[in-house]
Design an enzyme around this catalytic site. Structure first.
Site, PDB file in Angstrom:
ATOM      1  N   GLU A  98       1.658  -7.412   6.830  1.00 13.13           N
ATOM      2  CA  GLU A  98       0.571  -6.611   7.419  1.00 13.13           C
ATOM      3  C   GLU A  98       0.420  -6.809   8.920  1.00 13.13           C
ATOM      4  O   GLU A  98       0.088  -5.882   9.658  1.00 13.13           O
ATOM      5  CB  GLU A  98      -0.763  -6.943   6.730  1.00 13.13           C
ATOM      6  CG  GLU A  98      -0.922  -6.392   5.335  1.00 13.13           C
ATOM      7  CD  GLU A  98      -0.259  -7.234   4.252  1.00 13.13           C
ATOM      8  OE1 GLU A  98       0.493  -8.178   4.589  1.00 13.13           O
ATOM      9  OE2 GLU A  98      -0.481  -6.935   3.066  1.00 13.13           O
ATOM     10  N   GLY A 140       0.371  -5.691  -0.246  1.00 10.95           N
ATOM     11  CA  GLY A 140      -0.491  -5.591  -1.422  1.00 10.95           C
ATOM     12  C   GLY A 140       0.258  -5.921  -2.701  1.00 10.95           C
ATOM     13  O   GLY A 140      -0.339  -6.397  -3.676  1.00 10.95           O
ATOM     14  N   ALA A 148       0.841  -1.204   0.000  1.00  6.76           N
ATOM     15  CA  ALA A 148       0.000   0.000   0.000  1.00  6.76           C
ATOM     16  C   ALA A 148       0.875   1.251   0.000  1.00  6.76           C
ATOM     17  O   ALA A 148       2.018   1.222   0.442  1.00  6.76           O
ATOM     18  CB  ALA A 148      -0.886  -0.017   1.236  1.00  6.76           C
ATOM     19  N   GLU A 159       0.095  -9.528  -2.961  1.00  2.91           N
ATOM     20  CA  GLU A 159      -1.301  -9.903  -3.238  1.00  2.91           C
ATOM     21  C   GLU A 159      -1.651  -9.657  -4.702  1.00  2.91           C
ATOM     22  O   GLU A 159      -2.378 -10.436  -5.317  1.00  2.91           O
ATOM     23  CB  GLU A 159      -2.243  -9.126  -2.314  1.00  2.91           C
ATOM     24  CG  GLU A 159      -2.116  -9.594  -0.863  1.00  2.91           C
ATOM     25  CD  GLU A 159      -3.035  -8.840   0.067  1.00  2.91           C
ATOM     26  OE1 GLU A 159      -2.892  -7.607   0.152  1.00  2.91           O
ATOM     27  OE2 GLU A 159      -3.903  -9.475   0.689  1.00  2.91           O
TER      28      GLU A 159
END
Ligand code: NAD
Length: 703
Positions: A127, A104, A63, A107
């Site tokens: 995270e 992310g 992020a 991901e």
């Protein structure tokens, strides 16, 4: 096309480059650009395959933290929508990973059909370290790809895996040597027209024991007491075994939402940003440059000198370690080798690396060996006269421009600097014990410390992988000054009716790494006793004081090192055991002070311990000794075992509400004496509805 995406072609393969320096954070603009690029590639009939890769030093770091807590963070297209678009692609999409794919970023790669990486790539879902779980499908896709055991390992620890491990477990489809983009492009072209694997259609399997999830829950409750995010991570991976993919994503989203709004994640994110703030040196003159440091002298090969020398050698710096006598030097050098050997025995250090690090540390008995050091760190006995003697000698032998640092725990840096001809080169480097393990480093600026000396000390701290926090000069600096009123308050609690084990249990239940009295026994009670004797000389008449520490020490009980302190210890054991001798002694002290013993609640124990820290912290802020409240939080979490999931004492006080904290402190002031006089800054903030975390740098000291 947005500025964050660059598209080009290699024949029939579309190459999409993520361009959002420094880490290609998945900010709103990048997500939007990627969505459009994927849409365009799908629509373009001349494109047969797609490669997504990162510009700069990595694939994607996750992020975009600059957009944390802004509407852009959750704006469409979200990572989930992007994954849906990827899944709908009729053309193979390959993630080409160099450097890191984190959070992310990983991901996103998991949502692609294939993942190709370089040998040195790192893949991780960190995270949990911010009190969160991977909310972009990671908890559902990863176990489908690699099985529950490996998925749990990665998601619950947050630690990345290397490319080889990624290939072995099935996270990666290929690891390449050499030109990544060309090979990933060839890989993608090769897959064009083939049936595309979709992680979402795979079945997640528990490849561990039937009790895997329960075992893990129990293990983490012990290893990380008080943390909820690791437990939520386990729950999500477990759900991947039972729910269908979309329902699993919904579950993950819902739990992510709970965590992101919860106190633990707020506290951990506060600490994350606090570290970035602590590194800022905006108040130094523009253009200040650090001095080069290659060779460091360490004076004293005792507990601290040994750990400091190791920290320096671990970062590849050359160290000259000076002692007074050969026996002390040999003992210190022996400890260094033993410590490294213990690490090597655990498989965490190769034999060659052990020798290299040991070889970087040269022992000496002669100050002449310090003539070419760039920095010297003194770690001799905590006595001003000894410090003076050492600094006078250093002043004579060290070259001009060498930095002269002291590891003193609480002595006056300016008084130490007063005996040298170059006080501008003197600074405090307050390491914590064991210095080779503890991250915290208080960098103590003296009145005359030069800007480049301060900058060098802060940079060196980072270089040796510490967490340097710049503080001002006063008795005990930030950490040890705050701990004193807390320690005294803990003894008042004993005098009023508590036992050491009750106080310690209450503090541990609240998340502290250790109880107050167990810590005191570990550090040695004689140090605290010496400080108390000094305080007694200047104490205002009528101020409350307790004789418990003095009485314990008078029995020759100085803590673990003498086998007894506030607790007793069995031979060879470090486990604190309640001791009737101490209970009797405490009862006598209560009686002598005329204090009737009463039941004390755990809540009161926690409040009086933590608010004692907060009140002193507010004074340190007002005096400018601490630059910002978040620096105090870093110091307490990293040096004093304050629970990270509470964000540090100042953040915790903000969470409770400063009006409530202030009201309690006023009650304590009335009930327990002048040590509870509220700090004026706390009173002001309570009255204005303010928070410590909203004070700008050094704003507190000008209020
Ligand atoms: P220590 O007693 O273990 O070691 C001190 C060493 O310094 C001894 O080996 C001694 O031989 C040597 N020494 C004394 N005078 C010397 C001189 N003139 N020249 C060369 N060597 C000399 O003490 P320590 O616990 O390592 O503490 C050292 C310093 O670090 C103190 O200022 C202390 O306050 C500070 N400190 C200690 C801790 C801790 O937890 N122990 C934590 C932070 C800071």
């Amino acid at each position: 096309m947005t500025a964050h995406i660059h598209i080009h072609r290699d024949g029939d393969v579309a190459l999409i480059r993520l361009e959002n320096p420094p880490v290609n954070g998945l900010g709103f603009e990048l997500r939007q650009g990627l969505d459009e690029a994927l849409h365009a590639a799908e629509a373009d009939t001349s494109v047969r395959a797609v490669v997504i890769y990162g510009g700069g030093k990595m694939f994607c770091g996750g992020a975009d933290i600059r957009q944390f807590n802004t509407p852009k963070a959750g704006a469409e297209p979200t990572l989930r929508s992007l994954a849906t678009r990827l899944a709908a692609s009729t053309k193979p999409v390959v993630a080409a990973i160099h450097g890191m794919a984190l959070g992310g970023g990983l991901e996103l790669a998991l949502a692609c059909h294939y993942r190709v990486a370089t040998k040195v790539s790192q893949l991780g879902l960190p995270e949990v370290k911010l009190g969160l779980l991977p909310g972009g499908g990671g908890t559902q896709r990863l176990p489908r790809l690699v099985g529950a055991v490996q998925a749990l390992r990665m998601i619950v620890t947050g630690e990345p895996v290397g490319a080889e491990a990624g290939l072995t477990c099935g996270l990666l489809d290929a690891v390449v040597d050499g030109e990544l983009l060309a090979q990933a492009t060839a890989f993608a072209r090769d897959k064009a027209g083939a049936a595309l694997p979709l992680v979402s259609r795979m079945v997640a399997r528990n490849d561990g024991a039937a009790t895997l999830f329960d075992d893990e829950r129990v293990r983490l409750r012990q290893a990380k007491p008080g943390f909820t995010a690791p437990q939520e991570c386990i729950n999500c991976v477990e759900q991947a075994m039972v729910l269908d993919f979309e329902a699993g994503l919904d579950y993950e989203r819902e739990r992510f939402g709970v965590l992101v709004q919860g106190p633990e994640s707020k506290a951990l994110r506060h600490l994350f940003f606090a570290e970035r703030e602590a590194a800022k040196l905006d108040d130094l003159p523009a253009g200040t440059q650090p001095r080069p440091i290659h060779h460091v002298g360490v004076i004293g090969a005792g507990t601290m000198g040994v750990g400091i020398a190791m920290s320096l050698a671990n970062a590849g710096l050359r160290v000259t370690l000076l002692e007074m006598r050969q026996a002390a030097l040999d003992r210190g050098l022996g400890m260094i080798r033993d410590n490294y050997a213990a690490t090597a025995a655990k498989g965490k250090l190769s034999a060659a690396e052990l020798e290299r690090r040991v070889g970087l540390i040269q022992g000496t008995l002669s100050y002449d060996a310090l003539s070419d050091v760039d920095l010297v760190i003194e770690a001799v006995f905590e006595e001003m006269s000894v410090k003076h003697e050492v600094f006078e000698r250093l002043d004579r032998v060290c070259k001009p421009g060498a930095i002269l640092a002291t590891n003193t725990s609480r002595l006056d840096i300016d008084q130490i600097a007063a005996v040298v001809s170059r006080p501008q080169d003197v600074i405090g480097l307050h390491f914590f014990s064991p210095a080779n393990m503890m991250r915290l480093l208080e960098v103590v600026r003296g009145a005359k410390s030069a800007p480049d000396v301060i900058m060098t000390a802060m940079r060196l701290g980072q270089q040796i992988k510490k967490l340097p926090v710049l503080v001002g000069n006063c008795d005990g600096f930030v950490g040890n000054r705050m701990v004193l009123p807390q320690a005294i308050e803990a003894e008042f609690l004993l005098e009023e009716g508590a036992t050491p084990e009750q106080v310690d249990a209450a503090l541990k239940d609240c998340g502290m790494a250790m109880g107050r009295f167990a810590v005191a026994d570990l550090a040695g009670l004689d140090i605290g006793w010496t400080i108390r004797k000094r305080m007694a000389e200047t104490r205002k008449p009528g101020t409350r004081s307790s004789r418990i520490l003095e009485r314990v020490c008078a029995l020759g009980r100085f803590g673990q090192k003498t086998g007894a302190g506030f607790y007793r210890y069995e031979a060879g054991s470090r486990t604190p055991l309640p001791d009737p001798v101490v209970h009797g002694l405490i009862d006598e002290c209560s009686l002598a002070a005329g204090i009737p013993r009463r039941e004390i609640s755990d809540a009161e124990i926690v409040e009086r311990n933590v608010y004692a820290l907060v009140n002193e912290g507010a004074r340190l802020l007002a005096e400018g000794i601490a630059r910002r409240a978040s620096d105090i939080d870093l110091i307490y979490v990293n040096g004093y075992g304050f629970p990270p999931f509470r964000g540090g004492p100042m953040f915790y006080a903000d969470t409770v509400g400063l009006d409530k904290v202030y009201a309690r402190i006023r009650e304590f002031h009335q009930e327990h004496g002048d040590q509870w006089e509220p700090a004026p800054l706390l009173a002001q903030l309570a009255a204005s509805g303010g928070r410590f975390q909203d004070l700008g740098d050094s704003q507190a000291s000008t209020q």
